[in-house]
Design an enzyme around this catalytic site. Structure first.
Site, mmCIF file in Angstrom:
data_model
loop_
_atom_site.group_PDB
_atom_site.id
_atom_site.type_symbol
_atom_site.label_atom_id
_atom_site.label_comp_id
_atom_site.label_asym_id
_atom_site.label_seq_id
_atom_site.Cartn_x
_atom_site.Cartn_y
_atom_site.Cartn_z
ATOM 1 N N THR A 195 0.816 -1.212 0.000
ATOM 2 C CA THR A 195 0.000 0.000 0.000
ATOM 3 C C THR A 195 0.847 1.258 0.000
ATOM 4 O OG1 THR A 195 -0.102 -0.093 2.402
ATOM 5 C CG2 THR A 195 -1.917 -1.104 1.201
ATOM 6 N N SER A 241 5.016 7.783 10.856
ATOM 7 C CA SER A 241 3.893 7.999 9.944
ATOM 8 C C SER A 241 4.368 8.084 8.500
ATOM 9 C CB SER A 241 3.190 9.295 10.340
ATOM 10 O OG SER A 241 2.701 9.967 9.210
ATOM 11 N N LYS A 242 3.649 7.407 7.646
ATOM 12 C CA LYS A 242 4.034 7.424 6.233
ATOM 13 C C LYS A 242 3.931 8.824 5.648
ATOM 14 C CE LYS A 242 3.458 2.736 4.628
ATOM 15 N NZ LYS A 242 2.809 1.760 3.786
ATOM 16 N N ARG A 243 3.025 9.606 6.187
ATOM 17 C CA ARG A 243 2.809 10.941 5.648
ATOM 18 C C ARG A 243 3.860 11.927 6.125
ATOM 19 N NH1 ARG A 243 -2.514 13.271 3.763
ATOM 20 N NH2 ARG A 243 -0.997 14.945 3.803
ATOM 21 N N LYS A 244 4.163 11.873 7.414
ATOM 22 C CA LYS A 244 4.971 12.946 7.986
ATOM 23 C C LYS A 244 6.449 12.605 8.175
ATOM 24 C CE LYS A 244 2.274 13.100 11.477
ATOM 25 N NZ LYS A 244 1.595 13.343 12.743
#
Length: 482
Positions: free
Chosen positions: A13, A241-244
């Site tokens: 993912t 976190s993958k986002r941050k």
RNA sequence: GCUCCCAUCGUCUAGCGGCCUAGGACACCGCCCUUUCACGGCGGCAGCGCGGGUUCGAAUCCCGCUGGGAGUGCCA
């Protein structure tokens, strides 16, 4: 007694998370400790909405880079769908499952401020038939509890009263992780489930499922040994976190971390080798690793420490090795791997292998990551030095004396013997003639030649640049400031 | 809220009842080396969350508190 069978089971993912990389590594350690250990790769791609094929390639490539080669697989969980559905049939026959057509809103409305977590069991005894709106739930036993035997944490007990009747298949018919994971682990005869701590809370559910499967299939497979690794966290002590957070293994590869350094660093997160030396070759890592010794508390992924270790690995390379491994960052070959988004300031034609080889040992001891190389050597290949205007202003434009020295030096350079020692002596002499020590004198010269105030040793650089080009750049810088 | 996990320098960790006036590494700060920047060498700063027990003796065992985290999805 056959060896351990472990698996790494990522879902495709996104980028290959460094936490995943560590899970994979620790699994791999366990497999490699026994001559007959098996490391299996299973892509858990049951969530069709989120999975993308390119991420599968990414996982395989990243693992390949780290040297974590699977003995079996990569398998696709989606390929095992028939087995999953068969399991559902058997579990239904055994009375372990029921259909449920409740929506989340309905459950919420019924529960009000009831504090018991999860589903309320509304459909448990309704005897619903399968339809397009029914998911499949597991009948969690009413009394008692389930104990997770965890190699790292010891026994962890969960009361069944806090485990709801969880969903194992969607109304669409798609089988969910909770079940698919267990069915596959049974079929793959997995002996050790080594994964992130976030999975600990759903482990009792999986044990329940495993035991139910043992009962209804008549094949009693022992439940695996579990080991839940401490989380990797950021400075805020939150799960990476993958986002941050910078969590993409691919990114570290692009920046020029060596895989052996990356593996070594990953092994240091939540575990430590014997003795006081932290730079330990992978063979020893494998030898010494014990799940029982893995720490219990979350670990911060410290890029600074990673970089330091990487620098040590870079310096431990022979010059020949260093040159060979630098190529993707300085002169990538078509068809070979190259860092994504790499933009070199020079063209392939401008690159000069001989000059690079001469400069390599000087570069090698100055960098923490391979991607630092281009900025240290670009002046050797470009027709003009890549001028840093601040550096120019500070070292050349600001002081008339630096121009005087530059002009004087250019004249001296015309006749000096062209080797580093003579160049050293000449620069020093010219500076001293104007009452500047070498430390001070080298700055404008360096700036004139390289465009910067920091870089590889100056006299070797001059030597490589050659007499004509050196003089030209020195004069040009002096003129430009006038 | 509920369930579970966790708790040694800023960070990663060693320590598994006496070897601890707590060791190493990163980071940071000095000094040395030095043509810049690095590398390297030497030195320094800095920690057992709190309170109770248990014990001759506790960073190590037990309890409580506090703090942090994860889970609580028809995601994995």
């Amino acid at each position: 007694m056959s060896g351990p069978r472990v698996r790494f089971a990522p879902s495709p993912t996104g980028y290959f998370h460094v936490g995943s990389a560590r899970s994979a590594l620790f699994n791999w350690f366990v497999a490699r400790q026994s001559s007959d250990g098996v490391f299996l790769l299973r892509i858990e791609d049951t969530d069709a909405d989120r999975n993308r094929e390119e991420w599968v390639d990414g996982i395989v490539a990243a693992m390949d880079w780290l040297g974590l080669h699977a003995d079996e697989g990569p398998f696709r969980q989606s390929d095992n769908a028939p087995a999953h559905h068969e399991a559902i049939g058997q579990l239904f026959a055994g009375g372990f499952l029921y259909y449920c057509d409740c929506t989340g809103d309905q459950v919420q409305a019924r529960k009000g401020d009831n504090k018991t977590p999860g589903y309320d069991g509304f459909c448990r005894d309704r005897g619903l038939e399968r339809s397009e709106t029914t998911g499949v739930r597991f009948k969690t036993p009413v009394g008692g509890g389930t104990t997770v035997h965890d190699l790292i944490r010891g026994d962890v007990e969960f009361s069944h009263s806090v485990i709801d009747d969880f969903i194992i298949a969607k109304s669409s018919g798609a089988v969910l992780f909770a079940l698919a994971n267990v069915v596959d682990d049974r079929n793959d005869a997995i002996s050790h489930v080594i994964r992130g701590e976030e999975h600990l809370p759903n482990t009792p559910k999986q044990i329940l499922l495993w035991q139910a499967l043992n009962e209804v299939t008549g094949v009693a497979t022992p439940t695996p040994v579990y080991a839940h690794l401490p989380l990797l966290v950021n400075e805020q002590r939150k799960k990476l976190s993958k986002r941050k957070d910078p969590v993409a293994t691919e990114q570290y590869r692009d920046e020029g971390y060596l895989p052996e350094a990356f593996v070594n660093y990953l092994a240091l997160l939540g575990w430590s080798p014997r003795g006081e030396e932290e730079k330990v070759p992978v063979t020893q890592l494998i030898e010494q690793f014990r799940l029982e010794d893995v720490s219990h508390s979350p670990a911060f992924f410290d890029v600074k420490k990673l970089q330091h270790l990487n620098g040590e690995y870079i310096r431990a390379l022979s010059v020949e090795q260093f040159i060979a491994r630098s190529l993707p960052w300085v002169h990538p070959t078509d068809g070979e791997w190259r860092p994504s988004q790499l933009t070199l300031p020079w063209t392939p034609e401008q690159f000069d292998m001989a000059r690079f080889e001469a400069m390599a040992p000087l570069v090698q001891e100055r960098i923490g990551v391979m991607s630092e190389i281009p900025a240290m050597i670009d002046f050797l290949f470009l027709p003009e030095p890549p001028m840093d205007e601040d550096a120019f202003a500070k070292s050349i434009a600001k002081d008339e004396k630096s121009r005087v020295i530059l002009r004087a030096l250019a004249d001296e350079l015309l006749t000096v013997t062209w080797d580093r020692d003579q160049l050293h002596a000449t620069v020093q002499a010219v500076g001293e003639r104007h009452e500047w020590n070498l430390r001070k004198t080298q700055a404008p010269v360096r700036c004139a030649l390289t465009g910067r105030l920091v870089g590889p040793p100056l006299f070797e650089s001059m030597e490589l640049l050659g007499r004509d080009e050196t003089i030209r750049r020195v004069r040009q810088a002096a003129e430009r400031a006038s």
